[in-house]
Each structure stands twice: as C-alpha cells, then as structure tokens.
Design a protein around this motif. Structure first.
Motif, PDB file in Angstrom:
ATOM      1  N   PRO A 272     -40.621  -1.340 -18.944  1.00 45.85           N
ATOM      2  CA  PRO A 272     -39.316  -0.656 -19.039  1.00 45.85           C
ATOM      3  C   PRO A 272     -38.790  -0.663 -20.467  1.00 45.85           C
ATOM      4  O   PRO A 272     -39.038  -1.597 -21.227  1.00 45.85           O
TER       5      PRO A 272
ATOM      6  N   ASP B 229     -35.757  -0.973 -21.702  1.00 47.60           N
ATOM      7  CA  ASP B 229     -34.708  -1.917 -22.100  1.00 47.60           C
ATOM      8  C   ASP B 229     -35.272  -3.297 -22.424  1.00 47.60           C
ATOM      9  O   ASP B 229     -34.544  -4.174 -22.890  1.00 47.60           O
ATOM     10  N   ARG B 230     -36.572  -3.497 -22.204  1.00 47.27           N
ATOM     11  CA  ARG B 230     -37.193  -4.787 -22.511  1.00 47.27           C
ATOM     12  C   ARG B 230     -38.205  -4.687 -23.652  1.00 47.27           C
ATOM     13  O   ARG B 230     -38.959  -5.632 -23.908  1.00 47.27           O
TER      14      ARG B 230
ATOM     15  N   GLU C 236     -34.614   6.504 -15.383  1.00 50.66           N
ATOM     16  CA  GLU C 236     -34.810   5.209 -14.737  1.00 50.66           C
ATOM     17  C   GLU C 236     -35.680   4.270 -15.558  1.00 50.66           C
ATOM     18  O   GLU C 236     -35.775   3.079 -15.249  1.00 50.66           O
ATOM     19  N   ASP C 237     -36.320   4.798 -16.609  1.00 47.64           N
ATOM     20  CA  ASP C 237     -37.107   3.925 -17.488  1.00 47.64           C
ATOM     21  C   ASP C 237     -36.242   2.873 -18.172  1.00 47.64           C
ATOM     22  O   ASP C 237     -36.756   1.846 -18.626  1.00 47.64           O
ATOM     23  N   TRP C 238     -34.919   3.126 -18.278  1.00 45.33           N
ATOM     24  CA  TRP C 238     -34.012   2.179 -18.897  1.00 45.33           C
ATOM     25  C   TRP C 238     -33.473   1.158 -17.886  1.00 45.33           C
ATOM     26  O   TRP C 238     -32.724   0.259 -18.267  1.00 45.33           O
ATOM     27  N   GLU C 239     -33.840   1.291 -16.622  1.00 48.36           N
ATOM     28  CA  GLU C 239     -33.428   0.380 -15.555  1.00 48.36           C
ATOM     29  C   GLU C 239     -31.922   0.174 -15.522  1.00 48.36           C
ATOM     30  O   GLU C 239     -31.415  -0.939 -15.363  1.00 48.36           O
ATOM     31  N   GLY C 240     -31.184   1.258 -15.696  1.00 51.98           N
ATOM     32  CA  GLY C 240     -29.727   1.200 -15.605  1.00 51.98           C
ATOM     33  C   GLY C 240     -29.025   0.883 -16.902  1.00 51.98           C
ATOM     34  O   GLY C 240     -27.818   1.132 -17.036  1.00 51.98           O
ATOM     35  N   ASN C 241     -29.712   0.339 -17.898  1.00 46.72           N
ATOM     36  CA  ASN C 241     -29.101   0.031 -19.198  1.00 46.72           C
ATOM     37  C   ASN C 241     -29.276   1.228 -20.139  1.00 46.72           C
ATOM     38  O   ASN C 241     -29.970   1.158 -21.155  1.00 46.72           O
TER      39      ASN C 241
ATOM     40  N   ASN D 122     -24.901   3.655 -14.277  1.00 48.42           N
ATOM     41  CA  ASN D 122     -25.341   2.828 -15.404  1.00 48.42           C
ATOM     42  C   ASN D 122     -24.700   1.455 -15.270  1.00 48.42           C
ATOM     43  O   ASN D 122     -23.499   1.287 -15.514  1.00 48.42           O
TER      44      ASN D 122
END
Length: 263
Positions: free
Chosen positions: A121, A123-124, A149-154, A173
C-alpha cells in the motif's frame, strides 16, 4: 550519362524526397513524444525506443533518401546499387523492429502490473516514493496506482479533485477530519498504460510504414539499375508499351470494307 526512362527517374527522385520528409517527421516525433508523463517520477523502464533512437533512425532515413535522390537524378549506378542495399537491409530491420514492438505491446499491461503492484500500500511506502507518487498524481490528475484504495483511506491532498476541472468521485478518508473527499476518479497506472499503448501503436505504424516504403524503393531502384545496365532494352511490363498501341490506325478504305452494305 546513360539514358533512362524519365518518368522512372523523376518518380524515384520524388519518392526519396517523400522518404526524407518521413525522416524529418520521425525526428519531430522523437522531440515531442515520451513514454511516461512522470518526467522522472516513477520512470517507466519498459519502453521500446527513447528519443535518441528516434533521432538516429530519422537521420539515417534522411541520409539514405538523399543518396537515392542524388543517384536517381544523376543516373549514378554506384549510388543506386548502394541505395538498393540500404533499402533491403532497412526493410528487414524495420520488419524486425515492428514485430518486436508488437510483442512488447502485448505484454505491456502485465509488465506494468508486475512493476507497480509490489509498491502497495502507498501509505506505507518510503518517504521518497510517497513524494514521487504525489507529484505524479498532481501532474496526471489521478489517485493511486490502480485505485484510490491503494492509500488505504489515508488519501493525500494530491488526490483532491475539483468538479469544475476533472472527473471526481466521493470517497471516505479516515486520515482526515472530513468524512468524505472528492478525489480523481482515474488511477495513475491505467493512464500510463493507455498512453504507453498508444505510443507503441505509433511505433508499430512507423516501423511497418518504413518497411513498405523500403519495398517500394527496392522495386524502383531495381528497375533503374536494370535500365542503367541495359540502356537499349526496355523493362518488361512496366516500361514497354504493348504492341497494339504502336500499330497505325486503320485507313478509311479498310473501315469502309468492314461496314456491310445496306443494299
């Protein structure tokens, strides 16, 4: 100077002028086109030809075209033989490059998937990778590699979309105080894939067009070399006139004998 068919001479000269224009167009394509919108961010490694190669191909085409035009205009046998050799080798190379590019084009979606999927993801990811991704999203007006969705909400601010300028969608978000955000509906990898496939189609078209032009140049130069070697012998079919066109028209008496009498 050996006498050759004037129509063939000017046809081959005009052909090489057009061939030189094609070389100029290829150089211009090399100046304007590039495979990735990223300008160094997330640079794409799966490309067939970069700008230096296009410059080289365009320059070689112009040199060959000038050689053919000079040889045709001056009726030089040496220049025409060298031009014929260049046409044969060039056609083979263009067919190989066109086929290779077509194969690479068919595998491009899978290569992009394998290249970018491990980065999820987002965001990591590492700090530098995240910064590159945000610059890419701002430039291409996209959000995420394959989806927001690749940012997992962030979701970062570079994904924000204005309904006045782009295609937007409302998403949740969890990394923001706002319950919903308007982000770009398109992801980045599909845009890169679309533009890469389009550029690959351009390359395939250029390569096969050059191969066809090379075949035409081979035919014209072969005919001219034949005439330069045998100036008194017309080339069959293309350069000779059928015998019935050389016959004189029938005389009035012959026509009168053919018409039946009304008595």
């Amino acid at each position: 100077m050996t006498q050759v068919n004037s129509c063939l001479k000017w046809l081959l000269t005009i052909f090489n002028i057009i061939f030189a224009i094609v070389g100029v167009i290829i150089i211009m394509i090399g100046m304007e086109s590039q495979l990735s919108y990223a300008n160094g961010a997330l640079a794409l490694d799966v490309h067939t030809f970069r700008k230096p190669e296009l410059y080289i191909v365009g320059s070689i085409i112009m040199v060959i075209a000038i050689l053919g035009a000079v040889g045709a205009y001056n009726e030089s046998k040496a220049c025409m033989i060298l031009f014929l050799v260049c046409m044969i080798l060039g056609s083979i190379v263009m067919l190989l490059l066109g086929s290779l590019t077509a194969v690479i084009r068919s595998k491009l979606p899978a290569v992009l998937e394998a290249a970018y999927r491990p980065a999820l993801p987002l965001d990591r990811t590492l700090y530098d990778m995240r910064n590159q991704m945000e610059r890419l999203q701002t430039k291409m007006e996209c959000c995420g590699l394959f989806s927001f969705e690749d940012w997992e909400g962030n979701i970062p601010r570079s994904c924000l979309c204005s309904k006045l300028w782009g295609t937007c969608q409302e998403v949740h978000n969890k990394g923001s105080q706002l319950p919903k955000m308007s982000v770009h509906a398109k992801a980045c990898v599909p845009i890169i894939e679309e533009e890469s496939l389009m550029l690959a189609d351009v390359y395939v078209g250029v390569f096969f067009t050059l191969a066809v032009l090379g075949l035409l140049g081979m035919v014209l130069s072969s005919i001219m070399i034949h005439q330069l070697r045998n100036p008194s012998r017309p080339v069959a079919v293309l350069m000779s006139v059928p015998a019935y066109f050389n016959q004189p028209p029938p005389r009035y008496e012959e026509l009168q004998n053919i018409v039946p009498s009304t008595n």
